[in-house]
Design a protein around this motif. Structure first.
Motif, short mmCIF file in Angstrom:
data_model
loop_
_atom_site.label_atom_id
_atom_site.label_comp_id
_atom_site.label_asym_id
_atom_site.label_seq_id
_atom_site.Cartn_x
_atom_site.Cartn_y
_atom_site.Cartn_z
N ARG A 4 35.37 43.98 21.88
CA ARG A 4 36.88 44.28 21.27
C ARG A 4 38.01 43.45 22.27
O ARG A 4 39.01 43.22 21.49
CB ARG A 4 37.23 45.77 21.41
CG ARG A 4 36.15 46.63 20.39
CD ARG A 4 36.26 46.30 19.15
NE ARG A 4 37.49 46.50 18.70
CZ ARG A 4 38.28 47.73 18.19
NH1 ARG A 4 37.46 48.62 18.29
NH2 ARG A 4 39.22 47.53 17.61
N VAL A 5 37.69 43.15 23.42
CA VAL A 5 38.63 42.43 24.13
C VAL A 5 38.53 40.96 24.29
O VAL A 5 38.92 39.98 23.69
CB VAL A 5 39.01 43.14 25.23
CG1 VAL A 5 40.06 42.37 26.15
CG2 VAL A 5 39.41 44.62 25.18
N PRO A 64 36.99 38.75 21.23
CA PRO A 64 37.93 38.38 20.06
C PRO A 64 38.99 37.30 20.61
O PRO A 64 39.57 36.52 19.89
CB PRO A 64 38.69 39.65 19.85
CG PRO A 64 37.43 40.62 20.03
CD PRO A 64 36.78 40.05 21.22
N LEU A 65 39.40 37.51 21.96
CA LEU A 65 40.16 36.75 22.61
C LEU A 65 39.99 35.33 22.62
O LEU A 65 40.59 34.32 22.69
CB LEU A 65 41.04 37.28 23.78
CG LEU A 65 41.95 38.63 23.64
CD1 LEU A 65 42.30 39.37 24.71
CD2 LEU A 65 43.04 38.28 22.76
N THR A 108 44.81 33.84 15.80
CA THR A 108 44.23 34.99 15.78
C THR A 108 44.33 36.15 15.25
O THR A 108 45.22 36.65 15.34
CB THR A 108 43.62 35.15 17.54
OG1 THR A 108 44.78 35.07 18.08
CG2 THR A 108 42.55 33.97 18.02
#
Lengths: 391, 260
Positions: free
Chosen positions: B176-177, B180-181, B260
């Motif tokens: 989730r972090v 995606p980043l 993004t």
């Protein structure tokens, strides 16, 4: 006393003991710190003194070179990060750019697979004015102030026992900043929020802190209530940070009957009467805040309470700032005093460059700091620098 | 967020513009030459479909393998202190800097003794499709690691720490972090690796040769056509590679340029 005394420190929620952090080119500590439940503690210091490192050491994000951090009687390391009940709003806020506003707001709660507490979410939405924002699909299109409110809302939605804030108001423009400071103050007053807040802004520290810690060169120099900090800076370095304008080197030449000390200034032919505790040696620093200096009306007789230290000087410079006047007075050919007063008061006194004035330095407004007894050379050097600057 | 408004610079006027124009003209000249040659009748049969199939399958397998190995390695590298990283990255960059033929030679020689011989006995790389994949993987993997490393280095560790503080599990933090980043950089790594693998010649031909329908790719097929004097066939295959490269560049711009 303007402020109520600090909450009891019997069983601190968070306590750091002899905490030290060593990073390349930087050393923090040793720091002693205890935060009581319900307390709002502000750590203030210029940039680069290690405020963020200290805050993140309290989170366990930096390995400790020495000392310990204890949360609610248990060593921090013994608790899983998720079980500590600490929320942190870093200076860059730590919002996730790939998530929308609503997702960011809930992120702190969804991290542990929980659902947000409905009534709390509703209340925070109202208090932080998040209603118009929650529909936005990206946090990156929000203004800095809006992002700030989302980040604070995210932290508070996790119902933290302790909230850590790193310069939460620094990136806001001035009127937004005061608004946000009031919001934090209100949250603390109403819901008993326990917080450690770091800032470089002295005014912000005084506005928010139940107690204020002054951090200079990686050391916590003084931890006290705002009023104590205002009246009695603990050492030359703290004085040079909080009240650098009027600091003079002096020598204690005698005691005054009924309390106080006679101090002769080194660089001016002046002797002042100063209240306060006994200096440890002969050499000392004397200081007064610019707001505490009284300028006397030339045609009025002296009242006894301002008669102790009356100084004759000449106005050298008069700066009209927004809301106040800053006056520099010279005596014996050198800048002696910086005075801050309301515009109307300056008008009443007909102040102009070159005009002679009498200034009264009340013995209880002056603070007296020992220089000889200070072991740390840096503190004296910092104070010397301030004295240089004040000249 | 708004882009800052800046005044135009001082240097870089007409001389720079002329140089750029000459460069563009030169590249266009090459393309036009290819196009004219490709328009002439083909000298022999052009089994483009089988060449493309081997090319695309090989590049896809090599890219996936490079991502599977390279992304975790990049994640580790991005979080490693500089001292250890320098040694490893130097080693990693070697296949990229080396002549592909030398890389291919190294692979072939390594298959003669254990543990390489076990791999050769089990899978069979020499003059076989797995050899195409192995050759392209070796040339491409460093590209994936370097690009992905930069992507992971751009992820603020504080965001992971904050999620941890809120009680997120490591898997949740990763999915989730961190990923995606890093996504734009990871997609760029994949696209670049695929493009590089598609055009790879030296290592592929050294390890896997040019067996039609099995190991012959567009790039190796192009060389065979040129060698046997089939200039129109060679030009057509070259244009196929140009088109593929163009597609990759456009895809890359779209992937990286997208917020993004």
């Amino acid at each position: 006393m303007i402020r109520t005394p600090a909450p009891s420190r019997v069983s601190p929620l968070l306590a750091a003991t002899r905490l030290e952090v060593r990073l390349p080119g930087f050393h923090l500590g040793p720091v002693e710190l205890a935060v009581a439940a319900g307390e709002y503690l502000v750590l203030v210091g210029p940039s680069g003194v290690g405020k963020t490192v200290l805050l993140e050491a309290l989170l366990g994000w930096h390995p400790l070179a020495a000392g310990s951090v204890v949360l609610d009687g248990r060593p921090l390391a013994a608790l899983r990060p998720g079980a500590r009940g600490i929320a942190y709003v870093p200076q860059d806020l730590g919002l996730l750019p790939h998530l929308g506003v609503a997702e960011n707001l809930r992120w702190g709660v969804t991290c542990r697979g929980a659902r947000p507490d409905g009534p709390l979410l509703a209340r925070l939405t109202e208090v932080l004015d998040l209603g118009p924002l929650v529909g936005r699909r990206s946090v990156r299109t929000l203004s800095r102030g809006e992002q700030q409110r989302v980040a604070l809302g995210r932290a508070l939605l996790t119902r933290p026992r302790l909230l850590l804030l790193d310069e939460p108001c620094a990136a806001l423009d001035p009127h937004r900043r005061r608004e946000f400071q009031r919001l934090l103050r209100g949250l603390h007053r109403e819901s008993g929020l326990t917080a450690v807040h770091i800032t470089h802004d002295r005014e912000e520290a005084f506005l928010l802190g139940d107690r204020i810690g002054v951090l200079l060169d990686g050391r916590l120099r003084q931890l006290a209530t705002p009023r104590t900090l205002y009246d009695r800076p603990a050492d030359p370095a703290v004085a040079a940070f909080l009240a650098p304008e009027n600091l003079w080197e002096g020598r204690v030449v005698g005691e005054v009957v009924g309390g106080g000390w006679r101090v002769r200034l080194v660089d001016f032919p002046l002797e002042l009467v100063v209240e306060g505790s006994s200096p440890t040696g002969e050499g000392c620093l004397v200081g007064i805040r610019p707001e505490e200096v009284m300028l006397l009306h030339p045609n009025r007789p002296l009242r006894p309470q301002v008669a102790a230290n009356v100084v004759a000087a000449t106005v050298a410079e008069l700066l009209l700032l927004d809301g106040r006047v800053e006056v520099t007075l010279v005596a014996a050919g050198a800048p002696l005093l910086h005075v801050r007063l309301p515009v109307c008061a300056a008008d009443d006194l007909h102040l102009a460059p070159g005009s002679p004035v009498r200034a009264s330095l009340k013995p209880r407004s002056l603070f007296l700091l020992a220089v000889d007894g200070v072991a740390d050379g840096a503190a004296v050097a910092a104070a010397d620098g301030a004295v240089e600057a004040a000249r | 967020m708004r882009r800052a408004i800046v005044p135009a610079g001082v240097v870089g006027g007409r001389p720079a513009a002329t140089t750029a124009a000459l460069l563009v003209a030169y590249l266009l000249l090459l393309l036009v030459g290819l196009g004219r040659l490709a328009a002439t009748p083909a000298e022999g049969s052009l089994h483009l479909a089988s060449l493309l199939a081997v090319s695309l399958a090989g590049a896809a397998c090599a890219t996936l393998l490079a991502l599977a190995v390279g992304v975790p390695a990049a994640l580790w590298l991005a979080r490693t202190p500089r001292v250890g990283r320098r040694v490893i990255t130097t080693l990693l960059d070697l296949p990229t800097l080396l002549s592909p033929v030398a890389v291919g030679t190294a692979i072939v020689l390594s298959l003669r003794a254990p543990p390489g011989s076990w791999l050769e006995g089990g899978v069979g790389l020499l003059f076989a499709f797995p050899g195409v994949v192995a050759a392209q993987f070796t040339v491409v993997v460093a590209l994936v690691v370097r690009t992905a490393e930069a992507a992971f280095a751009g992820v603020d560790p504080r965001l992971e720490r904050l999620a941890e503080l809120h009680g997120a599990s490591r898997a949740r933090i990763l999915w989730r972090v961190t990923l995606p980043l890093a996504r734009p950089g990871l997609l760029a790594a994949a696209v670049l690796a695929f493009a590089r693998a598609l055009g790879e010649f030296g290592a592929t031909v050294t390890v896997a040769g040019t067996l039609p329908g099995r190991t012959e790719t567009v790039a190796t097929g192009l060389y065979i056509a040129l060698e046997s004097g089939q200039l129109a066939v060679a030009a057509r295959l070259a244009l196929v590679l140009v088109a593929a490269a163009m597609a990759v560049l456009l895809l890359l711009r779209w992937v990286v340029g997208r917020p993004t």
